[in-house]
Design an enzyme around this catalytic site. Structure first.
Site, PDB file in Angstrom:
ATOM      1  N   GLY A  36      -1.409   2.760   2.504  1.00 27.66           N
ATOM      2  CA  GLY A  36      -2.816   2.646   2.848  1.00 27.66           C
ATOM      3  C   GLY A  36      -2.944   2.019   4.364  1.00 27.66           C
ATOM      4  O   GLY A  36      -2.268   2.293   5.106  1.00 27.66           O
ATOM      5  N   SER A  37      -4.279   1.182   4.442  1.00 24.78           N
ATOM      6  CA  SER A  37      -4.442   0.761   5.692  1.00 24.78           C
ATOM      7  C   SER A  37      -3.526  -0.417   6.279  1.00 24.78           C
ATOM      8  O   SER A  37      -3.018  -1.135   5.292  1.00 24.78           O
ATOM      9  CB  SER A  37      -5.847   0.555   5.822  1.00 24.78           C
ATOM     10  N   THR A  38      -3.326  -0.582   7.536  1.00 24.25           N
ATOM     11  CA  THR A  38      -2.739  -1.541   8.274  1.00 24.25           C
ATOM     12  C   THR A  38      -3.389  -2.941   7.475  1.00 24.25           C
ATOM     13  O   THR A  38      -2.372  -3.775   7.382  1.00 24.25           O
ATOM     14  CB  THR A  38      -2.696  -1.508   9.566  1.00 24.25           C
ATOM     15  N   VAL A  51      -4.841  -3.823   5.079  1.00 20.98           N
ATOM     16  CA  VAL A  51      -4.506  -4.140   3.418  1.00 20.98           C
ATOM     17  C   VAL A  51      -3.002  -4.278   3.524  1.00 20.98           C
ATOM     18  O   VAL A  51      -2.583  -5.143   2.706  1.00 20.98           O
ATOM     19  CB  VAL A  51      -4.990  -3.144   2.415  1.00 20.98           C
ATOM     20  N   GLY A  52      -2.156  -3.469   4.258  1.00 21.95           N
ATOM     21  CA  GLY A  52      -0.812  -3.935   4.349  1.00 21.95           C
ATOM     22  C   GLY A  52      -0.429  -5.271   4.553  1.00 21.95           C
ATOM     23  O   GLY A  52       0.626  -5.930   3.958  1.00 21.95           O
ATOM     24  N   GLU A  88       3.658   1.754   3.840  1.00 23.15           N
ATOM     25  CA  GLU A  88       3.463   3.069   4.636  1.00 23.15           C
ATOM     26  C   GLU A  88       1.986   3.068   5.096  1.00 23.15           C
ATOM     27  O   GLU A  88       0.879   3.004   4.141  1.00 23.15           O
ATOM     28  CB  GLU A  88       3.569   4.005   3.525  1.00 23.15           C
ATOM     29  N   CYS A 139      -2.709  10.540   6.914  1.00 22.83           N
ATOM     30  CA  CYS A 139      -2.198   9.595   7.670  1.00 22.83           C
ATOM     31  C   CYS A 139      -1.553  10.219   8.795  1.00 22.83           C
ATOM     32  O   CYS A 139      -1.424   9.376   9.833  1.00 22.83           O
ATOM     33  CB  CYS A 139      -1.194   8.552   6.821  1.00 22.83           C
TER      34      CYS A 139
HETATM   35  P1  NAD Z   1      -7.627   2.921  -0.474  1.00 18.81           P
HETATM   36  O1  NAD Z   1      -8.895   2.271   0.192  1.00 18.81           O
HETATM   37  O2  NAD Z   1      -7.453   3.770  -1.468  1.00 18.81           O
HETATM   38  O3  NAD Z   1      -6.491   1.540  -0.439  1.00 18.81           O
HETATM   39  C1  NAD Z   1      -5.321   1.794  -0.861  1.00 18.81           C
HETATM   40  C2  NAD Z   1      -4.929   0.956  -2.007  1.00 18.81           C
HETATM   41  O4  NAD Z   1      -5.253  -0.420  -1.654  1.00 18.81           O
HETATM   42  C3  NAD Z   1      -5.825   1.260  -3.244  1.00 18.81           C
HETATM   43  O5  NAD Z   1      -4.977   1.421  -4.245  1.00 18.81           O
HETATM   44  C4  NAD Z   1      -6.652  -0.037  -3.431  1.00 18.81           C
HETATM   45  O6  NAD Z   1      -7.022  -0.402  -4.600  1.00 18.81           O
HETATM   46  C5  NAD Z   1      -5.891  -1.004  -2.524  1.00 18.81           C
HETATM   47  N1  NAD Z   1      -6.667  -2.166  -1.965  1.00 18.81           N
HETATM   48  C6  NAD Z   1      -7.555  -1.795  -1.061  1.00 18.81           C
HETATM   49  N2  NAD Z   1      -7.950  -2.983  -0.442  1.00 18.81           N
HETATM   50  C7  NAD Z   1      -7.259  -4.125  -1.196  1.00 18.81           C
HETATM   51  C8  NAD Z   1      -7.297  -5.407  -0.827  1.00 18.81           C
HETATM   52  N3  NAD Z   1      -8.129  -6.069  -0.339  1.00 18.81           N
HETATM   53  N4  NAD Z   1      -6.317  -6.021  -1.572  1.00 18.81           N
HETATM   54  C9  NAD Z   1      -5.548  -5.478  -2.496  1.00 18.81           C
HETATM   55  N5  NAD Z   1      -5.579  -4.095  -2.597  1.00 18.81           N
HETATM   56  C10 NAD Z   1      -6.417  -3.529  -1.811  1.00 18.81           C
HETATM   57  O7  NAD Z   1      -6.960   3.571   0.882  1.00 18.81           O
HETATM   58  P2  NAD Z   1      -7.061   3.298   2.401  1.00 18.81           P
HETATM   59  O8  NAD Z   1      -6.318   1.793   2.763  1.00 18.81           O
HETATM   60  O9  NAD Z   1      -8.661   3.681   2.924  1.00 18.81           O
HETATM   61  O10 NAD Z   1      -6.076   4.503   3.087  1.00 18.81           O
HETATM   62  C11 NAD Z   1      -6.195   5.034   4.015  1.00 18.81           C
HETATM   63  C12 NAD Z   1      -5.180   4.517   5.156  1.00 18.81           C
HETATM   64  O11 NAD Z   1      -3.834   4.668   4.559  1.00 18.81           O
HETATM   65  C13 NAD Z   1      -5.242   4.798   6.413  1.00 18.81           C
HETATM   66  O12 NAD Z   1      -4.975   4.001   7.348  1.00 18.81           O
HETATM   67  C14 NAD Z   1      -3.981   5.911   6.501  1.00 18.81           C
HETATM   68  O13 NAD Z   1      -3.460   6.362   7.703  1.00 18.81           O
HETATM   69  C15 NAD Z   1      -2.984   5.270   5.429  1.00 18.81           C
HETATM   70  N6  NAD Z   1      -2.123   6.165   4.776  1.00 18.81           N
HETATM   71  C16 NAD Z   1      -0.782   6.077   5.137  1.00 18.81           C
HETATM   72  C17 NAD Z   1      -0.044   6.809   4.769  1.00 18.81           C
HETATM   73  C18 NAD Z   1       1.544   6.808   4.847  1.00 18.81           C
HETATM   74  O14 NAD Z   1       2.252   7.641   4.347  1.00 18.81           O
HETATM   75  N7  NAD Z   1       2.061   5.919   5.667  1.00 18.81           N
HETATM   76  C19 NAD Z   1      -0.495   7.987   3.808  1.00 18.81           C
HETATM   77  C20 NAD Z   1      -1.678   7.929   3.450  1.00 18.81           C
HETATM   78  C21 NAD Z   1      -2.552   7.197   3.991  1.00 18.81           C
END
Ligand code: NAD
Length: 456
Positions: free
Chosen positions: A189-191, A193-194, A211, A245
């Site tokens: 997901g996003s940096t 939330v990472g 990731e 991504c």
């Molecule tokens: P998203 O909003 O679906 O979040 C991802 C997960 O994190 C979800 O399961 C969500 O429930 C959880 N989440 C969200 N906020 C949270 C919080 N505050 N605390 C705990 N958990 C939380 O997805 P997203 O983050 O919008 O995804 C898009 C991002 O992911 C982009 O930056 C994209 O580049 C990145 N991405 C990376 C890869 C990779 O393989 N490196 C692949 C796809 C997407």
């Protein structure tokens, strides 16, 4: 956390502790289960992805179902080899002895997936975790609710319910899951939330694979096959409406070919826009975010803006020469907007990339091996694809992961198996010999002999 979820996690831990998941036969049955799940439910899963993202059925097959199937089939084929002991050499001072390493499952692990490839990014990491013999909790994205519901319904039908569980929910549920002491967490997901995930994991010293995202650049060198490059860039940008991504975030085009390449890429994007069915922007919030990125970029828009608010389908827009300080060049775009920046040379493109956070992917179009080597040596990125885009993620044998702010750790193929295994070191020494000179006091003679034998 709900008592149900607590009971589920306890059940998974007990299954892991029983040793059931370490058995290679069990692992193979789970991997076959994943293959059967995606094959036998192609229609249902395709419908779910169409409901969540308006994803065309063939895109779902190519980028979700088939990719998961390939991961599982590859793991099934190589599991025996990956699980074997590896002999290691023993130095003289520790002889006689045998040394080896052997992979061991980590335990009960958590996989958190995003909405953009909601099935692939949940099940491909699951394949790695199951191949390595772990119990797994899968947390799908709440922003892809139909896919989340389909996975929650299908997983128990195909996989061992005492070792694999789906926990649905959004931020509150994920926050509660993150408070648990896992043996590993893989987050996509996003940096932003990472960072939240890593902070939660630090409390238990739980290792994480992150990731994440970022702005992946594409260099178009003057010696590239421009027509092929334009078609491939346009395809990669419209794939999943840019919500990928590893999508090409922005272009760095050598000045001597920039007018020609601008014309070519605009033609290709317009062709895809007019002829191919398009994925929707996931929700109104993201649509507004993308429209916001088009404000104040200071460049020239080469394709007309066109958005269908009902279907949330957004036509691609090329922004030529945007201000590098504007939001479209500062934030990850994650949509069908393509900034087009002219550079005097490949050297300038490299300097531009190096001045910014290390990206998840880097793309280069060139026919020169020297340029290829120069870019590989002088830049950092999670992965590189030369003369094409995105396909590096479909090569199961290539580790997939970021570097720095675009992520840490990797999966796919053996890299995924290793991520979810502990490489245990073992040294075994016999007892039939136990000479006194190995213990103090060490005589002068013994010291001399040992130093001589070890070529000190
Ligand atoms: P998203 O909003 O679906 O979040 C991802 C997960 O994190 C979800 O399961 C969500 O429930 C959880 N989440 C969200 N906020 C949270 C919080 N505050 N605390 C705990 N958990 C939380 O997805 P997203 O983050 O919008 O995804 C898009 C991002 O992911 C982009 O930056 C994209 O580049 C990145 N991405 C990376 C890869 C990779 O393989 N490196 C692949 C796809 C997407």
């Amino acid at each position: 956390m709900s008592t149900d979820v607590v009971a589920t996690i306890d059940r998974l831990r007990a299954t892991f502790d029983s040793g059931r998941t370490a058995d290679l036969g069990w692992r193979k049955r789970q991997l076959q289960g994943v293959i059967d799940l995606v094959r036998e439910n192609e229609q249902q899963l395709s419908d779910a992805l169409a409901a969540d993202l308006g994803k065309p059925a063939f895109d779902t097959w190519l980028t979700e179902l088939n990719l998961v199937k390939d991961e599982a089939a590859h793991a099934l084929k190589h599991l025996g080899g990956w699980s074997r002991k590896t002999k290691r050499s023993v130095p003289l001072v520790a002889q006689p002895a045998k040394a080896w390493t052997e992979p061991q499952p980590l335990g009960t692990v958590l996989i958190i997936a995003p909405w953009n490839y909601p099935l692939q990014l949940l099940l491909a990491p699951a394949v790695a975790a199951l191949a390595a013999g772990n119990a797994v909790v899968l947390k799908p994205s709440e922003l892809a609710p139909a896919t989340s519901a389909a996975v929650a319904e299908l997983v128990p039908k195909y996989l061992d319910t005492d070792a694999v569980a789906v926990v649905e929910g959004g931020v509150p549920e994920t926050t509660e899951l993150l408070a648990e002491a896992w043996d590993h967490i893989l987050y996509t997901g996003s940096t932003r939330v990472g960072q939240v995930v890593m902070e939660a994991a630090a409390k238990h010293l739980t290792p994480v694979t992150l990731e994440l995202g970022g702005k992946s650049p594409t260099i178009i060198a003057a010696d590239a096959n421009l027509a092929v490059a334009a078609r491939r860039v346009a395809w990669a940008k419209i794939l999943n409406a840019g919500q990928t991504c590893i999508a090409p975030d922005y272009l760095l085009v050598e000045q001597s070919v920039s007018d020609e390449f601008a014309r070519l890429v605009v033609d290709e994007l317009a062709g895809f826009r007019d002829q191919a069915p398009a994925t929707s922007i996931v929700n109104e919030h993201h649509l507004e975010r993308l429209e916001g990125l088009l404000d104040g970029h200071g460049g020239e828009e080469l394709l007309p803006r066109k958005t269908d608010r009902d279907t949330r389908v957004m036509a691609p827009v090329v922004v030529r020469s945007p201000d590098p300080a504007s939001p479209v060049m500062q934030e990850e775009i994650f949509g069908p907007i393509l900034p087009f920046i002219e550079v005097a040379s490949v050297d300038e493109a490299i300097a531009f990339i190096k001045a910014r956070p290390r990206p998840l992917a880097l793309y280069l179009f060139t026919s020169s091996k020297t340029t290829e080597r120069q870019v590989l040596d002088q830049t950092h990125a999670g992965s590189v694809c030369i003369n094409h885009l995105v396909y590096q993620a479909a090569v199961t044998d290539l580790p997939f992961g970021g570097i720095g702010p675009s992520g840490m750790g990797a999966y796919h193929g053996k890299a995924g198996f290793d991520t979810f295994s502990h490489t245990k070191s073992v040294l075994k020494r016999p007892t039939w010999t136990d000479p006194g000179f190995a213990y103090p006091p060490y005589t002068d003679q013994i010291q001399k002999v040992l130093k001589f034998l070890t070529r000190w």
